[in-house]
Design a protein around this motif. Structure first.
Motif, PDB file in Angstrom:
ATOM      1  N   HIS A 142       2.611   3.992  -7.337  1.00 17.36           N
ATOM      2  CA  HIS A 142       2.449   2.563  -7.579  1.00 17.36           C
ATOM      3  C   HIS A 142       1.136   2.270  -8.301  1.00 17.36           C
ATOM      4  O   HIS A 142       1.101   1.566  -9.314  1.00 17.36           O
ATOM      5  CB  HIS A 142       2.511   1.812  -6.249  1.00 17.36           C
ATOM      6  CG  HIS A 142       1.963   0.430  -6.291  1.00 17.36           C
ATOM      7  ND1 HIS A 142       2.488  -0.558  -7.091  1.00 17.36           N
ATOM      8  CD2 HIS A 142       0.914  -0.136  -5.644  1.00 17.36           C
ATOM      9  CE1 HIS A 142       1.796  -1.677  -6.916  1.00 17.36           C
ATOM     10  NE2 HIS A 142       0.841  -1.430  -6.057  1.00 17.36           N
TER      11      HIS A 142
ATOM     12  N   PRO B 278       6.768  -1.050  -3.247  1.00 15.19           N
ATOM     13  CA  PRO B 278       6.015  -1.223  -4.502  1.00 15.19           C
ATOM     14  C   PRO B 278       6.829  -1.057  -5.778  1.00 15.19           C
ATOM     15  O   PRO B 278       6.469  -1.603  -6.804  1.00 15.19           O
ATOM     16  CB  PRO B 278       4.934  -0.134  -4.414  1.00 15.19           C
ATOM     17  CG  PRO B 278       4.863   0.242  -2.976  1.00 15.19           C
ATOM     18  CD  PRO B 278       6.243   0.059  -2.454  1.00 15.19           C
ATOM     19  N   TYR B 279       7.917  -0.288  -5.733  1.00 18.40           N
ATOM     20  CA  TYR B 279       8.662  -0.053  -6.973  1.00 18.40           C
ATOM     21  C   TYR B 279      10.092   0.373  -6.660  1.00 18.40           C
ATOM     22  O   TYR B 279      10.421   0.773  -5.545  1.00 18.40           O
ATOM     23  CB  TYR B 279       8.006   1.032  -7.834  1.00 18.40           C
ATOM     24  CG  TYR B 279       7.778   2.335  -7.115  1.00 18.40           C
ATOM     25  CD1 TYR B 279       8.797   3.277  -6.978  1.00 18.40           C
ATOM     26  CD2 TYR B 279       6.541   2.641  -6.547  1.00 18.40           C
ATOM     27  CE1 TYR B 279       8.596   4.468  -6.299  1.00 18.40           C
ATOM     28  CE2 TYR B 279       6.329   3.823  -5.859  1.00 18.40           C
ATOM     29  CZ  TYR B 279       7.357   4.731  -5.738  1.00 18.40           C
ATOM     30  OH  TYR B 279       7.161   5.900  -5.055  1.00 18.40           O
TER      31      TYR B 279
ATOM     32  N   GLU C  53      -0.678   3.223  -0.810  1.00 18.22           N
ATOM     33  CA  GLU C  53       0.745   3.473  -1.006  1.00 18.22           C
ATOM     34  C   GLU C  53       1.239   4.510  -0.019  1.00 18.22           C
ATOM     35  O   GLU C  53       0.716   5.612   0.071  1.00 18.22           O
ATOM     36  CB  GLU C  53       0.998   3.967  -2.430  1.00 18.22           C
ATOM     37  CG  GLU C  53       2.461   4.294  -2.689  1.00 18.22           C
ATOM     38  CD  GLU C  53       2.679   4.907  -4.048  1.00 18.22           C
ATOM     39  OE1 GLU C  53       3.621   5.690  -4.191  1.00 18.22           O
ATOM     40  OE2 GLU C  53       1.890   4.616  -4.965  1.00 18.22           O
TER      41      GLU C  53
END
Length: 449
Positions: A25, A323-324, A429
């Motif tokens: 991230h 985050p993604y 993260e």
């Protein structure tokens, strides 16, 4: 077609760059800051990757229904019937329809709402006894609460030991996610380091065994008419003719995703409100107006708390729990001025999308009013994607919002939250956007509006 900008390929395939940034991230955020809204790069598990932070360009990727297997391989140990995060599109579509029929259904939410309220109230009562004493560790306690809530929903009852279950998830994820982007020098080289890795693998096996045992006991009880019969999810899976192993895998992935998402989202929301007392005051005033002397909302009350919902959405814009996301192209894809080859991993860097200054003025400021109906209508449709997008978007998004809104309503009706003096909140993260040393806050009972 233009060439997609990005860094020169690293000899190790990108692993060192990701490790140096502190995670994938953070690495993506750096890349977008340096190269713009579309950037190409390499990393282990996705040799050819493109990250897209432009919400308009994201629309051209919305149909993608394949995930890169290598990127999600760290979840393989959770599943017996194959990694549910990367099941082929043809198999995934009917499974998703079944999940949505349960997780997105209002009747199911309303049926479980009283039990959710009991669990949140129990936590609030414990915090009331500690008010003025030691700080509360929000992420630890709220993650445990959200696991208890999803156990009530997905299993039809409480986990035998929710704190142990949370710890077990963390052990397994830490061990297997850590292998994905192992920094240079961490490879096995014999001696003490090799022994440490073996110990980590053994702890992960034991933790995974515990999780599977818990789920198996509930599924068995359901089949014999026991307490598990209260689970809408298990009942739907059994009625659909799913195998015991697939039922267990589905329940496992539901517990995994849901207990992180809700607890983490609420913890970041309370952290941001602690730093913005004016917004916290507006939420408290709205709760007093809608609930009166009641300590908790009814299900129908959630629609009458628009400012609380705006606060939650703004917190998830700044601190999206996941985050993604990632998809894989199966054929060439045109993305604005760029041509994306088949077999490319397309990343959705949620926080980079949410902080895009072309869409969000002063993007790092906490402004809940961004989520009025008028402001929302002015933005591109995919400017806000905390639960992902397309056919692989989160099936439990609506359930997560119901849980989060309820938790916030109960807690903010009873307490004010103040930052712990001297405690620094450092985002890191992990499987989700975590805080390195938790989010510690003082809980202060409200004595008035």
């Amino acid at each position: 077609m233009a060439e997609i900008p990005g860094p020169e390929p690293d000899a190790d395939g990108g692993g060192a760059a990701v490790a140096a940034a502190g995670g994938l991230h953070a690495y993506q955020m750096r890349l977008h800051a340096a190269y713009g809204p579309v950037v190409r790069f390499r990393l282990p598990g996705a040799e050819s990757a493109v990250s897209v932070a432009d919400p308009v360009l994201l629309e051209a990727t919305e149909h993608l229904d394949e995930r890169p297997e290598g990127l999600f391989a760290f979840l393989d140990p959770f599943f017996e019937t194959g990694n549910l995060q990367v099941m082929p599109a043809g198999e995934h579509a009917p499974w998703r329809r079944l999940m949505l029929s349960v997780l997105a259904g209002r009747p199911s939410h309303e049926r479980h709402f009283p039990r959710f309220t009991e669990l949140v109230t129990e936590l609030a009562d414990r915090w009331a006894e500690r008010a003025g004493g030691e700080a509360v560790c929000l992420q630890r306690e709220l993650t445990t609460l959200s696991l208890r809530m999803i156990c009530a929903y997905a299993l039809g009852g409480d986990a035998v030991d929710p704190e142990r279950a949370v710890e077990a998830f963390e052990v397994v994820l830490t061990e297997h996610l850590g292998r994905l982007y192992r920094a240079p020098g961490r490879e096995r080289d014999g001696g003490e380091r090799d022994g440490e890795e073996r110990d980590g693998e053994e702890r992960a096996r034991e933790a995974l065994g515990h999780l599977r045992t818990v789920v198996d006991e509930v599924v068995t009880a359901h089949r014999h008419g026991g307490a598990g019969g209260r689970s809408d999810l298990i009942r739907a899976l059994v009625d659909a003719g799913e195998s015991p192993a697939r039922i267990r895998d589905t329940v496992m992935v539901t517990l995994l995703a849901a207990h992180h998402t809700t607890g983490v989202a609420v913890s970041w929301t309370l952290h941001l409100l602690g730093r913005h007392p004016e917004a916290a005051g507006r939420v408290a005033a709205e709760l007093d107006r809608v609930l009166g002397d009641r300590a908790a909302p009814a299900y129908a009350d959630l629609r009458r708390l628009p400012y609380l919902t705006m606060v939650l959405k703004e917190a998830m814009r700044l601190c999206p729990p996941g985050p993604y996301g990632a998809r894989r192209t199966t054929e060439p894809l045109t993305l604005g001025d760029y041509e994306i080859p088949a077999g490319t991993t397309v990343f959705y860097p949620f926080q980079a999308v949410h902080l895009n200054p072309d869409v969000w003025p002063d993007p790092e400021k906490f402004v809940p009013e961004r989520f009025t109906a008028e402001e929302t209508a002015r933005r591109p449709r995919l400017a806000y994607v905390p639960f992902g997008l397309g056919p692989r978007g989160c099936e439990g998004a609506r359930l997560a919002m119901v849980e989060a809104e309820l938790i916030l309503a109960v807690l903010l009706k009873r307490f004010r939250f103040r930052p712990e003096p001297g405690h620094e909140v450092v985002p890191v993260e992990r499987f989700v956007l975590w805080a390195a040393d938790d989010i510690r806050m003082r809980v202060v009972p409200r004595t008035g509006p």
